[in-house]
Write a protein that holds these residues in place. Structure first.
Motif, PDB file in Angstrom:
ATOM      1  N   LYS A 196      10.417   0.223   8.472  1.00  0.00           N
ATOM      2  CA  LYS A 196       9.830   1.446   7.938  1.00  0.00           C
ATOM      3  C   LYS A 196       8.593   1.082   7.136  1.00  0.00           C
ATOM      4  N   SER A 197       7.552   1.886   7.272  1.00  0.00           N
ATOM      5  CA  SER A 197       6.306   1.615   6.547  1.00  0.00           C
ATOM      6  C   SER A 197       5.956   2.804   5.658  1.00  0.00           C
ATOM      7  N   SER A 198       5.229   2.496   4.597  1.00  0.00           N
ATOM      8  CA  SER A 198       4.760   3.550   3.707  1.00  0.00           C
ATOM      9  C   SER A 198       3.394   3.163   3.164  1.00  0.00           C
ATOM     10  N   LEU A 199       2.642   4.171   2.827  1.00  0.00           N
ATOM     11  CA  LEU A 199       1.304   3.985   2.274  1.00  0.00           C
ATOM     12  C   LEU A 199       1.267   4.749   0.965  1.00  0.00           C
ATOM     13  N   SER A 200       1.168   4.009  -0.140  1.00  0.00           N
ATOM     14  CA  SER A 200       1.171   4.597  -1.486  1.00  0.00           C
ATOM     15  C   SER A 200       2.364   5.533  -1.685  1.00  0.00           C
ATOM     16  N   LYS A 201       3.538   5.054  -1.377  1.00  0.00           N
ATOM     17  CA  LYS A 201       4.815   5.765  -1.550  1.00  0.00           C
ATOM     18  C   LYS A 201       5.028   6.919  -0.576  1.00  0.00           C
ATOM     19  N   ASP A 202       4.075   7.170   0.324  1.00  0.00           N
ATOM     20  CA  ASP A 202       4.241   8.200   1.350  1.00  0.00           C
ATOM     21  C   ASP A 202       4.775   7.559   2.616  1.00  0.00           C
ATOM     22  N   ASP A 203       5.884   8.085   3.117  1.00  0.00           N
ATOM     23  CA  ASP A 203       6.528   7.540   4.310  1.00  0.00           C
ATOM     24  C   ASP A 203       5.648   7.768   5.537  1.00  0.00           C
ATOM     25  N   LEU A 204       5.335   6.674   6.258  1.00  0.00           N
ATOM     26  CA  LEU A 204       4.528   6.774   7.468  1.00  0.00           C
ATOM     27  C   LEU A 204       5.374   6.831   8.726  1.00  0.00           C
ATOM     28  N   GLY A 205       6.549   6.217   8.702  1.00  0.00           N
ATOM     29  CA  GLY A 205       7.404   6.173   9.873  1.00  0.00           C
ATOM     30  C   GLY A 205       7.802   4.746  10.198  1.00  0.00           C
ATOM     31  N   LYS A 239       5.260  15.570  11.505  1.00  0.00           N
ATOM     32  CA  LYS A 239       5.578  15.793  10.090  1.00  0.00           C
ATOM     33  C   LYS A 239       4.982  14.705   9.197  1.00  0.00           C
ATOM     34  N   SER A 240       4.572  13.593   9.768  1.00  0.00           N
ATOM     35  CA  SER A 240       4.013  12.492   8.987  1.00  0.00           C
ATOM     36  C   SER A 240       2.501  12.583   8.828  1.00  0.00           C
ATOM     37  N   ILE A 241       1.866  13.561   9.440  1.00  0.00           N
ATOM     38  CA  ILE A 241       0.408  13.637   9.408  1.00  0.00           C
ATOM     39  C   ILE A 241      -0.115  13.833   7.994  1.00  0.00           C
ATOM     40  N   GLN A 242       0.501  14.698   7.199  1.00  0.00           N
ATOM     41  CA  GLN A 242       0.034  14.961   5.835  1.00  0.00           C
ATOM     42  C   GLN A 242      -0.011  13.688   4.987  1.00  0.00           C
ATOM     43  N   PRO A 243       1.081  12.923   4.834  1.00  0.00           N
ATOM     44  CA  PRO A 243       1.000  11.700   4.031  1.00  0.00           C
ATOM     45  C   PRO A 243       0.023  10.682   4.602  1.00  0.00           C
ATOM     46  N   ILE A 244      -0.053  10.609   5.920  1.00  0.00           N
ATOM     47  CA  ILE A 244      -0.973   9.658   6.535  1.00  0.00           C
ATOM     48  C   ILE A 244      -2.403  10.006   6.157  1.00  0.00           C
ATOM     49  N   LEU A 245      -2.749  11.294   6.263  1.00  0.00           N
ATOM     50  CA  LEU A 245      -4.108  11.712   5.936  1.00  0.00           C
ATOM     51  C   LEU A 245      -4.440  11.479   4.469  1.00  0.00           C
ATOM     52  N   SER A 246      -3.506  11.811   3.568  1.00  0.00           N
ATOM     53  CA  SER A 246      -3.796  11.612   2.144  1.00  0.00           C
ATOM     54  C   SER A 246      -3.894  10.131   1.805  1.00  0.00           C
ATOM     55  N   GLY A 247      -3.028   9.309   2.364  1.00  0.00           N
ATOM     56  CA  GLY A 247      -3.076   7.867   2.112  1.00  0.00           C
ATOM     57  C   GLY A 247      -4.323   7.226   2.683  1.00  0.00           C
ATOM     58  N   PHE A 248      -4.679   7.594   3.910  1.00  0.00           N
ATOM     59  CA  PHE A 248      -5.871   7.025   4.539  1.00  0.00           C
ATOM     60  C   PHE A 248      -7.151   7.533   3.888  1.00  0.00           C
ATOM     61  N   LEU A 249      -7.128   8.792   3.420  1.00  0.00           N
ATOM     62  CA  LEU A 249      -8.299   9.321   2.733  1.00  0.00           C
ATOM     63  C   LEU A 249      -8.574   8.493   1.478  1.00  0.00           C
ATOM     64  N   SER A 266       3.427  -0.800   2.340  1.00  0.00           N
ATOM     65  CA  SER A 266       4.748  -1.422   2.244  1.00  0.00           C
ATOM     66  C   SER A 266       5.450  -1.409   3.592  1.00  0.00           C
ATOM     67  N   VAL A 267       6.187  -2.484   3.859  1.00  0.00           N
ATOM     68  CA  VAL A 267       7.036  -2.564   5.043  1.00  0.00           C
ATOM     69  C   VAL A 267       8.425  -3.008   4.589  1.00  0.00           C
ATOM     70  N   ASP A 268       9.444  -2.392   5.182  1.00  0.00           N
ATOM     71  CA  ASP A 268      10.819  -2.683   4.791  1.00  0.00           C
ATOM     72  C   ASP A 268      11.725  -2.458   5.996  1.00  0.00           C
ATOM     73  N   GLY A 269      12.483  -3.480   6.373  1.00  0.00           N
ATOM     74  CA  GLY A 269      13.383  -3.326   7.506  1.00  0.00           C
ATOM     75  C   GLY A 269      13.917  -4.643   8.019  1.00  0.00           C
ATOM     76  N   VAL A 270      14.247  -4.657   9.312  1.00  0.00           N
ATOM     77  CA  VAL A 270      14.909  -5.802   9.921  1.00  0.00           C
ATOM     78  C   VAL A 270      14.270  -6.126  11.269  1.00  0.00           C
ATOM     79  N   ILE A 271      14.050  -7.414  11.502  1.00  0.00           N
ATOM     80  CA  ILE A 271      13.637  -7.924  12.814  1.00  0.00           C
ATOM     81  C   ILE A 271      14.841  -8.676  13.373  1.00  0.00           C
ATOM     82  N   LYS A 272      15.199  -8.379  14.608  1.00  0.00           N
ATOM     83  CA  LYS A 272      16.334  -9.044  15.250  1.00  0.00           C
ATOM     84  C   LYS A 272      15.803 -10.111  16.200  1.00  0.00           C
ATOM     85  N   VAL A 273      16.276 -11.350  16.022  1.00  0.00           N
ATOM     86  CA  VAL A 273      15.879 -12.461  16.890  1.00  0.00           C
ATOM     87  C   VAL A 273      17.115 -13.017  17.585  1.00  0.00           C
TER      88      VAL A 273
END
Length: 146
Positions: A63-72, A99-109, A120-127
């Protein structure tokens, strides 16, 4: 008969001790270039494989986020093999939802007008290696500025 039971037990014991966990080194790079298929962002993660054999990357749930806004969630862009005894980079891309367009636009702006934002990135990679699957926990954030 003892030999028949001892040999598989020996290989099972040895294979458990031979595997050394793949190490997450950090975020290697990020890109906002739509020419590279980044809609709107791609992130490159660096890993070190300490084993004497290659390790395959099977899946990613990050999961990724930009300035605390969830990107997906970030998805693997390709099939990756982590080469033995060396660093490897894998690329992940973001799949945006309506639904993620609003946070993406505000973060990228904020990013494009020169303000510092936190990616930020948070999650799991399976090897998978030698028939065994392992999860690598990813949790990292860093400041980016245009």
């Amino acid at each position: 008969m003892k030999l028949f039971l001892t040999v598989p037990f020996f290989f099972l014991l040895v294979s458990c001790n031979i595997y050394q966990p793949v190490e997450f080194e950090g975020i290697d790079d990020y890109s906002f270039s739509s020419e590279n298929g980044c809609n709107p962002i791609c992130i490159s993660l660096e890993f070190y494989n300490p084993n004497f054999y290659n390790v395959a990357v099977k899946s990613a749930k990050i999961k990724s986020s930009l300035s605390k806004d969830d990107l997906g969630f970030l998805n693997l862009k390709d099939y990756y093999i982590l080469k033995k005894k060396q660093n490897s980079v894998i690329e992940l891309s973001l799949n945006t939802e309506a639904k993620s367009i609003q946070p993406i636009l505000s973060g990228f702006l904020n990013f494009f007008i020169g303000k510092e934002v936190e990616l930020s990135v948070d999650g799991v990679i399976k090897v998978k290696a030698m028939g065994l699957s392992k999860n690598i926990q990813i949790e990292r954030s860093f400041k980016i500025k245009y």
